[in-house]
Design a protein around this motif. Sequence first.
Motif, PDB file in Angstrom:
ATOM      1  N   LEU A  97       5.945  18.570   2.480  1.00  0.00           N
ATOM      2  CA  LEU A  97       4.723  19.472   2.292  1.00  0.00           C
ATOM      3  C   LEU A  97       3.798  18.309   2.120  1.00  0.00           C
ATOM      4  O   LEU A  97       2.308  18.441   2.489  1.00  0.00           O
ATOM      5  N   ALA A  98       4.092  17.111   1.551  1.00  0.00           N
ATOM      6  CA  ALA A  98       2.969  16.160   1.519  1.00  0.00           C
ATOM      7  C   ALA A  98       2.619  15.295   2.792  1.00  0.00           C
ATOM      8  O   ALA A  98       1.642  15.180   2.886  1.00  0.00           O
ATOM      9  N   ARG A  99       3.721  15.356   3.424  1.00  0.00           N
ATOM     10  CA  ARG A  99       3.353  14.749   4.930  1.00  0.00           C
ATOM     11  C   ARG A  99       2.329  15.909   5.765  1.00  0.00           C
ATOM     12  O   ARG A  99       1.389  15.196   6.335  1.00  0.00           O
ATOM     13  N   ARG A 100       2.597  17.082   5.530  1.00  0.00           N
ATOM     14  CA  ARG A 100       1.575  17.989   6.152  1.00  0.00           C
ATOM     15  C   ARG A 100       0.294  18.105   5.660  1.00  0.00           C
ATOM     16  O   ARG A 100      -0.660  18.172   6.257  1.00  0.00           O
ATOM     17  N   PRO A 105       0.950  -0.963   0.106  1.00  0.00           N
ATOM     18  CA  PRO A 105       0.029   0.019   0.058  1.00  0.00           C
ATOM     19  C   PRO A 105       0.759   1.341  -0.042  1.00  0.00           C
ATOM     20  O   PRO A 105       1.958   1.292   0.217  1.00  0.00           O
ATOM     21  N   LEU A 106       0.140   2.365  -0.267  1.00  0.00           N
ATOM     22  CA  LEU A 106       0.827   3.673  -0.167  1.00  0.00           C
ATOM     23  C   LEU A 106       1.090   3.847   1.322  1.00  0.00           C
ATOM     24  O   LEU A 106       0.637   3.271   2.217  1.00  0.00           O
ATOM     25  N   PHE A 107       2.019   4.588   1.854  1.00  0.00           N
ATOM     26  CA  PHE A 107       2.478   4.808   3.131  1.00  0.00           C
ATOM     27  C   PHE A 107       2.801   6.260   3.358  1.00  0.00           C
ATOM     28  O   PHE A 107       3.100   6.802   2.503  1.00  0.00           O
ATOM     29  N   VAL A 108       2.912   6.816   4.729  1.00  0.00           N
ATOM     30  CA  VAL A 108       3.200   8.039   5.055  1.00  0.00           C
ATOM     31  C   VAL A 108       3.774   7.995   6.571  1.00  0.00           C
ATOM     32  O   VAL A 108       3.338   7.223   7.381  1.00  0.00           O
ATOM     33  N   ASP A 109       4.865   8.486   6.798  1.00  0.00           N
ATOM     34  CA  ASP A 109       5.373   8.541   8.138  1.00  0.00           C
ATOM     35  C   ASP A 109       5.021  10.039   8.503  1.00  0.00           C
ATOM     36  O   ASP A 109       5.313  10.902   8.075  1.00  0.00           O
ATOM     37  N   ARG A 110       4.237   9.754   9.808  1.00  0.00           N
ATOM     38  CA  ARG A 110       3.753  11.178  10.209  1.00  0.00           C
ATOM     39  C   ARG A 110       4.994  11.920  10.975  1.00  0.00           C
ATOM     40  O   ARG A 110       4.950  13.194  11.374  1.00  0.00           O
ATOM     41  N   TYR A 129       0.709   9.424  -2.103  1.00  0.00           N
ATOM     42  CA  TYR A 129       1.195   9.346  -3.175  1.00  0.00           C
ATOM     43  C   TYR A 129       2.343  10.187  -3.525  1.00  0.00           C
ATOM     44  O   TYR A 129       3.662   9.883  -3.808  1.00  0.00           O
ATOM     45  N   GLU A 130       2.175  11.528  -3.443  1.00  0.00           N
ATOM     46  CA  GLU A 130       3.130  12.444  -3.444  1.00  0.00           C
ATOM     47  C   GLU A 130       4.260  12.124  -2.372  1.00  0.00           C
ATOM     48  O   GLU A 130       5.625  12.534  -2.651  1.00  0.00           O
ATOM     49  N   TYR A 131       3.787  11.910  -1.359  1.00  0.00           N
ATOM     50  CA  TYR A 131       4.786  11.392  -0.110  1.00  0.00           C
ATOM     51  C   TYR A 131       5.826  10.452  -0.546  1.00  0.00           C
ATOM     52  O   TYR A 131       7.054  10.532  -0.427  1.00  0.00           O
ATOM     53  N   VAL A 132       5.335   9.271  -1.063  1.00  0.00           N
ATOM     54  CA  VAL A 132       5.907   8.074  -1.358  1.00  0.00           C
ATOM     55  C   VAL A 132       6.712   8.702  -2.416  1.00  0.00           C
ATOM     56  O   VAL A 132       8.177   8.309  -2.463  1.00  0.00           O
ATOM     57  N   LEU A 133       6.453   9.403  -3.544  1.00  0.00           N
ATOM     58  CA  LEU A 133       7.389   9.589  -4.634  1.00  0.00           C
ATOM     59  C   LEU A 133       8.379  10.538  -4.528  1.00  0.00           C
ATOM     60  O   LEU A 133       9.521  10.311  -4.647  1.00  0.00           O
TER      61      LEU A 133
END
Length: 485
Positions: free
Chosen positions: A398-401, A274-279, A453-457
């Motif tokens: 920016l993607a994380r926020r 899956p997509l993912f994000v580290d906060r 997606y922007e965060y991962v890329l």
Amino acid sequence: MALLLAATAAVLPAGASPPIPMTFDAAQARRQATSPALGASSADLAAAEAQADAAARLYRPTVAFDAQWLHYQKTFDLSLLGALDQVESVASQLVPGIIGDLPGVPGEILQLINARLRQTLPEFFAALPDTVRIRGSQTTLRPVVSAVMPIYTGGAIAASREAAAANVGLVHALREQTRDLEDVQLVQQYFGVVLAQQAVQIAGETRDGFELHLHNAQLMEREGVLSTAQRLQVQVARDTAQRQYDRAQLEYDTASRALARSLDEAAGVTPESPLFVDRTPLPPLKGFITQAEGGHPLVAQAEARRRLAGAGVELARSRYRPQVFAFGTYNLNRDSALPIEPDWAVGLALRYELLSTLDRRSTLSAANARASAADHDRMAARDAVADLVTRTYNLVELARRDFITLDSSLAAAQENLRVQDLGFREGEAPASALVDARNLLGSARLQRAAAAYEYVLSLASLLAASDRYDTFARYQRSSEPVTTP
């Protein structure tokens, strides 16, 4: 998930094999094994290493075997002047003694013979030619072993070896750049399919939501509590949602086919990661820049080109210096050797170029100019890499926020839809408010997936730019997986 399976089945040709489930790690291994670009860069690197290995042997002697089957004719002109004078002098001294010792011959006759010989000898030798021409021809085999070894080349060999080693570094940096580009492109394609999957699911659920709203609107219209205009407004929104769902299906099909081609999987690929994000925020920017300046392929290429330019300077300087070689030759067929050919020979040779068609001064000036340009390119590469790292670092942040702030937006959109739906069914809210609420919820869900997606890329681009891509899997494991809410 049911909507996604239906979308997949819709674009799958009859009789075709189902797509292969594949994690990102498996896709990356597959890409590295099948990528034509990586294969070409690996072949280029092998060629450069082989060329450097060949240049490492330039100091060794060159041994050659030459065999000639030849038919030749040779003419010699021998001068007899000195030899005839010596023979005449010796004859003049020996003949009287020989004549005087003849037994049984009267003395008067011996004196007469002696006088006659003394008179005749000069005439005899005067009549002989001054030179003798000797002409001979022969057919023979001429096998010769020869060897030449450089002793001093003015630095030309050292410069050539340095250039070959620098070329290996350059090709290796180009290969690393290709690998980074392939890795980032795979992230873009693989997780682009994941995003397209979520877009299909969100668009399908939005369309199904409008189907329910339209059903309620038709019931309310028949009961007389809703105008035809408002029912038509809901119907238009349902049709628009259907078109958006169809578009999402086609975009998913396009992305899936592109991923399958890049992985050389004719049956297609279904992503499982899956997509993912580290906060949590990233480590400080300075550490990324420092590592990038020491390991980014662009910096490595600039350094390799600087070494190449330096080797060019040394090669140009070597043209001002003499060259010394040791040589040897050995004739394997001495019996049939040419008359003037030695059986064997060894020696030293010195060569110094006095005049050349190539202006050595201009050549050296050009080499120095290229070296100066390479130094400037190296500094420019460091600046460009620092700018790239800074830009991608900020994109990750920016993607994380955006992802974090979309949590509250998503919750608000869900609550707004619940309130507007309730008000619509009770006749207190217009159809336009319900349509807007449903669209806002779909938009918030899609924006949340797009932010992930922007965060991962951006993270993959940052790690590749800072020579840390090997930590991408660690970020993937430790981050929050993002699925469709």
